[in-house]
Write a protein that holds these residues in place. Structure first.
Motif, PDB file in Angstrom:
ATOM      1  N   ALA A 154       0.847  -1.197   0.000  1.00 59.59           N
ATOM      2  CA  ALA A 154       0.000   0.000   0.000  1.00 59.59           C
ATOM      3  C   ALA A 154       0.880   1.243   0.000  1.00 59.59           C
ATOM      4  CB  ALA A 154      -0.920   0.011   1.215  1.00 59.59           C
ATOM      5  N   ILE A 155       0.549   2.197  -0.861  1.00 61.88           N
ATOM      6  CA  ILE A 155       1.272   3.465  -0.946  1.00 61.88           C
ATOM      7  C   ILE A 155       0.278   4.591  -0.684  1.00 61.88           C
ATOM      8  CG2 ILE A 155       2.654   4.993  -2.397  1.00 61.88           C
ATOM      9  CD1 ILE A 155       3.388   2.538  -4.075  1.00 61.88           C
ATOM     10  N   LYS A 156       0.530   5.389   0.341  1.00 61.85           N
ATOM     11  CA  LYS A 156      -0.368   6.511   0.636  1.00 61.85           C
ATOM     12  C   LYS A 156      -0.120   7.642  -0.361  1.00 61.85           C
ATOM     13  CE  LYS A 156      -1.951   9.637   4.277  1.00 61.85           C
ATOM     14  NZ  LYS A 156      -1.757  10.095   5.677  1.00 61.85           N
ATOM     15  N   VAL A 157      -1.202   8.142  -0.958  1.00 60.92           N
ATOM     16  CA  VAL A 157      -1.065   9.183  -1.983  1.00 60.92           C
ATOM     17  C   VAL A 157      -1.836  10.454  -1.650  1.00 60.92           C
ATOM     18  CG1 VAL A 157      -0.581   7.582  -3.869  1.00 60.92           C
ATOM     19  CG2 VAL A 157      -2.966   8.138  -3.308  1.00 60.92           C
ATOM     20  N   GLY A 158      -2.595  10.456  -0.563  1.00 63.21           N
ATOM     21  CA  GLY A 158      -3.346  11.662  -0.219  1.00 63.21           C
ATOM     22  C   GLY A 158      -4.329  11.403   0.892  1.00 63.21           C
ATOM     23  N   THR A 159      -5.206  12.362   1.122  1.00 61.38           N
ATOM     24  CA  THR A 159      -6.249  12.251   2.134  1.00 61.38           C
ATOM     25  C   THR A 159      -7.527  12.897   1.605  1.00 61.38           C
ATOM     26  OG1 THR A 159      -5.596  14.334   3.189  1.00 61.38           O
ATOM     27  CG2 THR A 159      -4.643  12.300   4.083  1.00 61.38           C
ATOM     28  N   VAL A 160      -8.640  12.511   2.203  1.00 62.50           N
ATOM     29  CA  VAL A 160      -9.911  13.165   1.896  1.00 62.50           C
ATOM     30  C   VAL A 160     -10.620  13.513   3.197  1.00 62.50           C
ATOM     31  CG1 VAL A 160     -10.201  12.048  -0.338  1.00 62.50           C
ATOM     32  CG2 VAL A 160     -11.157  10.977   1.692  1.00 62.50           C
ATOM     33  N   ARG A 161     -11.428  14.565   3.144  1.00 59.58           N
ATOM     34  CA  ARG A 161     -12.178  15.026   4.310  1.00 59.58           C
ATOM     35  C   ARG A 161     -13.673  14.792   4.095  1.00 59.58           C
ATOM     36  NH1 ARG A 161     -10.715  20.805   3.113  1.00 59.58           N
ATOM     37  NH2 ARG A 161     -12.346  21.281   4.636  1.00 59.58           N
ATOM     38  N   ARG A 162     -14.375  14.523   5.178  1.00 61.38           N
ATOM     39  CA  ARG A 162     -15.836  14.557   5.142  1.00 61.38           C
ATOM     40  C   ARG A 162     -16.257  15.993   5.453  1.00 61.38           C
ATOM     41  NH1 ARG A 162     -15.395   9.662   8.396  1.00 61.38           N
ATOM     42  NH2 ARG A 162     -15.959   7.830   7.193  1.00 61.38           N
ATOM     43  N   VAL A 163     -17.018  16.595   4.550  1.00 61.53           N
ATOM     44  CA  VAL A 163     -17.333  18.017   4.708  1.00 61.53           C
ATOM     45  C   VAL A 163     -18.830  18.271   4.563  1.00 61.53           C
ATOM     46  CG1 VAL A 163     -15.065  18.728   3.852  1.00 61.53           C
ATOM     47  CG2 VAL A 163     -16.970  18.497   2.242  1.00 61.53           C
ATOM     48  N   ILE A 164     -19.289  19.325   5.247  1.00 60.21           N
ATOM     49  CA  ILE A 164     -20.648  19.848   5.085  1.00 60.21           C
ATOM     50  C   ILE A 164     -20.566  21.007   4.105  1.00 60.21           C
ATOM     51  CG2 ILE A 164     -22.701  20.719   6.244  1.00 60.21           C
ATOM     52  CD1 ILE A 164     -21.786  18.063   7.357  1.00 60.21           C
ATOM     53  N   CYS A 165     -21.459  21.008   3.121  1.00 58.00           N
ATOM     54  CA  CYS A 165     -21.388  22.074   2.125  1.00 58.00           C
ATOM     55  C   CYS A 165     -22.779  22.538   1.704  1.00 58.00           C
ATOM     56  CB  CYS A 165     -20.591  21.621   0.899  1.00 58.00           C
ATOM     57  SG  CYS A 165     -21.378  20.283  -0.024  1.00 58.00           S
ATOM     58  N   GLY A 166     -22.807  23.754   1.157  1.00 59.21           N
ATOM     59  CA  GLY A 166     -24.023  24.332   0.613  1.00 59.21           C
ATOM     60  C   GLY A 166     -23.644  25.444  -0.346  1.00 59.21           C
ATOM     61  N   SER A 167     -24.623  25.985  -1.019  1.00 57.45           N
ATOM     62  CA  SER A 167     -24.358  27.052  -1.988  1.00 57.45           C
ATOM     63  C   SER A 167     -24.380  28.416  -1.305  1.00 57.45           C
ATOM     64  CB  SER A 167     -25.399  27.022  -3.101  1.00 57.45           C
ATOM     65  OG  SER A 167     -26.640  27.494  -2.607  1.00 57.45           O
ATOM     66  N   GLU A 212     -13.889  15.658  11.417  1.00 56.53           N
ATOM     67  CA  GLU A 212     -13.099  14.528  11.901  1.00 56.53           C
ATOM     68  C   GLU A 212     -11.758  14.482  11.171  1.00 56.53           C
ATOM     69  OE1 GLU A 212     -15.663  10.801  13.167  1.00 56.53           O
ATOM     70  OE2 GLU A 212     -16.122  11.379  11.114  1.00 56.53           O
ATOM     71  N   PRO A 213     -10.777  13.739  11.686  1.00 60.56           N
ATOM     72  CA  PRO A 213      -9.513  13.592  10.961  1.00 60.56           C
ATOM     73  C   PRO A 213      -9.760  13.054   9.555  1.00 60.56           C
ATOM     74  CG  PRO A 213      -9.290  12.738  13.194  1.00 60.56           C
ATOM     75  CD  PRO A 213     -10.744  13.046  12.994  1.00 60.56           C
ATOM     76  N   PRO A 214      -8.978  13.493   8.581  1.00 59.57           N
ATOM     77  CA  PRO A 214      -9.198  13.040   7.201  1.00 59.57           C
ATOM     78  C   PRO A 214      -8.918  11.549   7.030  1.00 59.57           C
ATOM     79  CG  PRO A 214      -7.159  14.287   7.365  1.00 59.57           C
ATOM     80  CD  PRO A 214      -7.856  14.439   8.684  1.00 59.57           C
ATOM     81  N   LEU A 215      -9.491  10.992   5.980  1.00 56.20           N
ATOM     82  CA  LEU A 215      -9.296   9.584   5.640  1.00 56.20           C
ATOM     83  C   LEU A 215      -8.146   9.443   4.645  1.00 56.20           C
ATOM     84  CD1 LEU A 215     -13.043   8.705   5.065  1.00 56.20           C
ATOM     85  CD2 LEU A 215     -11.656   7.963   7.003  1.00 56.20           C
ATOM     86  N   PRO A 216      -7.312   8.431   4.791  1.00 54.95           N
ATOM     87  CA  PRO A 216      -6.189   8.261   3.853  1.00 54.95           C
ATOM     88  C   PRO A 216      -6.642   7.681   2.521  1.00 54.95           C
ATOM     89  CG  PRO A 216      -6.214   6.465   5.429  1.00 54.95           C
ATOM     90  CD  PRO A 216      -7.305   7.408   5.855  1.00 54.95           C
ATOM     91  N   ILE A 217      -5.885   8.003   1.474  1.00 56.04           N
ATOM     92  CA  ILE A 217      -6.059   7.384   0.156  1.00 56.04           C
ATOM     93  C   ILE A 217      -4.814   6.548  -0.109  1.00 56.04           C
ATOM     94  CG2 ILE A 217      -6.485   7.756  -2.296  1.00 56.04           C
ATOM     95  CD1 ILE A 217      -7.279  10.640  -1.595  1.00 56.04           C
ATOM     96  N   HIS A 218      -5.009   5.300  -0.464  1.00 58.86           N
ATOM     97  CA  HIS A 218      -3.880   4.411  -0.769  1.00 58.86           C
ATOM     98  C   HIS A 218      -4.032   3.798  -2.154  1.00 58.86           C
ATOM     99  CE1 HIS A 218      -3.541   4.256   3.716  1.00 58.86           C
ATOM    100  NE2 HIS A 218      -2.260   4.163   3.445  1.00 58.86           N
ATOM    101  N   ILE A 219      -2.902   3.554  -2.780  1.00 58.44           N
ATOM    102  CA  ILE A 219      -2.838   2.669  -3.939  1.00 58.44           C
ATOM    103  C   ILE A 219      -2.395   1.305  -3.417  1.00 58.44           C
ATOM    104  CG2 ILE A 219      -1.597   2.141  -6.069  1.00 58.44           C
ATOM    105  CD1 ILE A 219      -1.490   5.094  -6.663  1.00 58.44           C
ATOM    106  N   ARG A 250       0.645  11.709  -9.971  1.00 59.64           N
ATOM    107  CA  ARG A 250      -0.508  12.553 -10.291  1.00 59.64           C
ATOM    108  C   ARG A 250      -1.399  12.796  -9.075  1.00 59.64           C
ATOM    109  NH1 ARG A 250       2.403  13.611 -13.548  1.00 59.64           N
ATOM    110  NH2 ARG A 250       2.296  13.323 -15.814  1.00 59.64           N
ATOM    111  N   LEU A 251      -1.629  11.788  -8.275  1.00 64.33           N
ATOM    112  CA  LEU A 251      -2.515  11.958  -7.113  1.00 64.33           C
ATOM    113  C   LEU A 251      -1.845  12.811  -6.034  1.00 64.33           C
ATOM    114  CD1 LEU A 251      -4.044   8.376  -6.910  1.00 64.33           C
ATOM    115  CD2 LEU A 251      -5.146  10.455  -7.738  1.00 64.33           C
ATOM    116  N   ARG A 252      -0.549  12.634  -5.843  1.00 62.56           N
ATOM    117  CA  ARG A 252       0.147  13.421  -4.820  1.00 62.56           C
ATOM    118  C   ARG A 252       0.264  14.900  -5.193  1.00 62.56           C
ATOM    119  NH1 ARG A 252       5.041   9.356  -2.801  1.00 62.56           N
ATOM    120  NH2 ARG A 252       3.738   8.111  -1.364  1.00 62.56           N
ATOM    121  N   GLU A 253       0.264  15.200  -6.488  1.00 62.13           N
ATOM    122  CA  GLU A 253       0.369  16.603  -6.894  1.00 62.13           C
ATOM    123  C   GLU A 253      -0.992  17.289  -6.959  1.00 62.13           C
ATOM    124  OE1 GLU A 253       2.327  16.158 -10.625  1.00 62.13           O
ATOM    125  OE2 GLU A 253       0.467  15.991 -11.796  1.00 62.13           O
TER     126      GLU A 253
END
Length: 296
Positions: free
Chosen positions: A155-168, A259-266, A288-291
């Motif tokens: 597994a190679i970590k390439v980034g993170t994602v957040r759970r977010v609340i959004c609206g216009s 909450e803390p972000p979730l990791p993205i792995h290849i 590409r994902l890391r940039e």
């Protein structure tokens, strides 16, 4: 059946936990699979599996033998690939899986760039919001969001994602901006019933808010479209609204309570023995994902 083939059968049974599934995947008869394992047990002098009507589990001796088999079979595959040139040069078909929207938005452009660089290659994608068994479904590379179970894969970590609340912006002008999670109770919510969906939205500091959505949609695309129209608020993974954030159609709120972000792995099975097609794609995908600023 020779020893090498019997080892391949044994390893597949260990991976799938099923004699019948191994027979199906390897195009063998069920008795042939049973005989292959039995022949190895006779040679080794120890039971490799504990078999019941409901399960097939490795014994302690079987677990040790499985690790040795994987190493030996991998070395043989590497030698064959090197002799045939596929270890040095990308050839064949590459199969890649990711969640549906992430795959479409971020993995597919990488895949087409990879194919442009290797005209002789072919590719197959499985972009779907469910767990995929890499071995059973013939997947070379998986892009996974979230914390990984112990699988023995590389597994190679390439980034993170957040759970977010959004609206216009138009919604916030009419209804105000929530300043604490409890404020969501007084806002109109559109919620997705797809992956990550839960009626309980969790926040930092173990804060929790049970949501009663006015609108439920079975896709993230639908709730994002609804939020962009100014109808209400929704919760998604932040990469899913990257373009809408850049264009100003959506805004993130309650960022201090995330909450803390979730990791993205290849993720891929072969490790250092991966064929050239896998190594070449992973090198490109990692870069590409890391940039990508939206994923870091």
């Amino acid at each position: 059946m020779d020893r090498w083939q019997a080892m391949k059968v044994f390893a597949k049974v260990a991976e799938t936990g099923s004699f019948a599934e191994t027979a199906r995947l390897m195009h063998l008869s069920a008795p042939a699979v049973t005989r292959a394992v039995a022949s190895l047990e006779d040679v080794i002098g120890a039971r490799l599996f504990v078999r019941t009507t409901r399960s097939v589990k490795l014994t302690e001796a079987g677990t040790r033998y499985f690790e040795d088999c994987r190493r030996i079979l991998s070395d043989i595959a590497e030698a064959e690939a090197a002799a045939g040139g596929s270890y040095a040069n990308p050839t064949g078909t590459l199969a890649v899986t990711a969640s549906a929207l992430f795959g479409q938005m971020y993995v597919l452009p990488i895949m087409t760039e990879f194919l442009n660089s290797h005209p002789g290659m072919r590719a197959r994608t499985l972009f779907i919001d469910r767990p995929v068994n890499i071995v059973e479904e013939g997947i070379d590379v998986a892009v996974r969001i979230g914390h990984l179970p112990d699988s023995g894969f590389t597994a190679i970590k390439v980034g993170t994602v957040r759970r977010v609340i959004c609206g216009s912006p138009s919604y916030f002008e009419r209804h105000g901006v929530p300043t604490v999670p409890a404020d969501l109770k007084s806002h109109r919510i559109a919620a997705s019933t797809s992956a990550w969906a839960s009626p309980e939205w969790r926040f930092a500091g173990d804060q929790r808010v049970t949501i009663d959505p006015v609108l439920q949609c079975n896709t993230n695309e639908a709730v994002i479209a609804t939020a962009k129209e100014g109808w209400g608020l929704t919760r998604v993974l932040h990469y899913q609204i990257g373009p809408a954030l850049v264009e100003g159609h959506l805004q993130i709120v309650l960022g201090d309570y995330e909450e803390p972000p979730l990791p993205i792995h290849i993720l891929y099975p072969e490790g250092r023995h991966a064929p050239a097609k896998v190594r070449a794609f992973i090198d490109l995908a990692v870069a590409r994902l890391r940039e990508n600023r939206l994923l870091n």
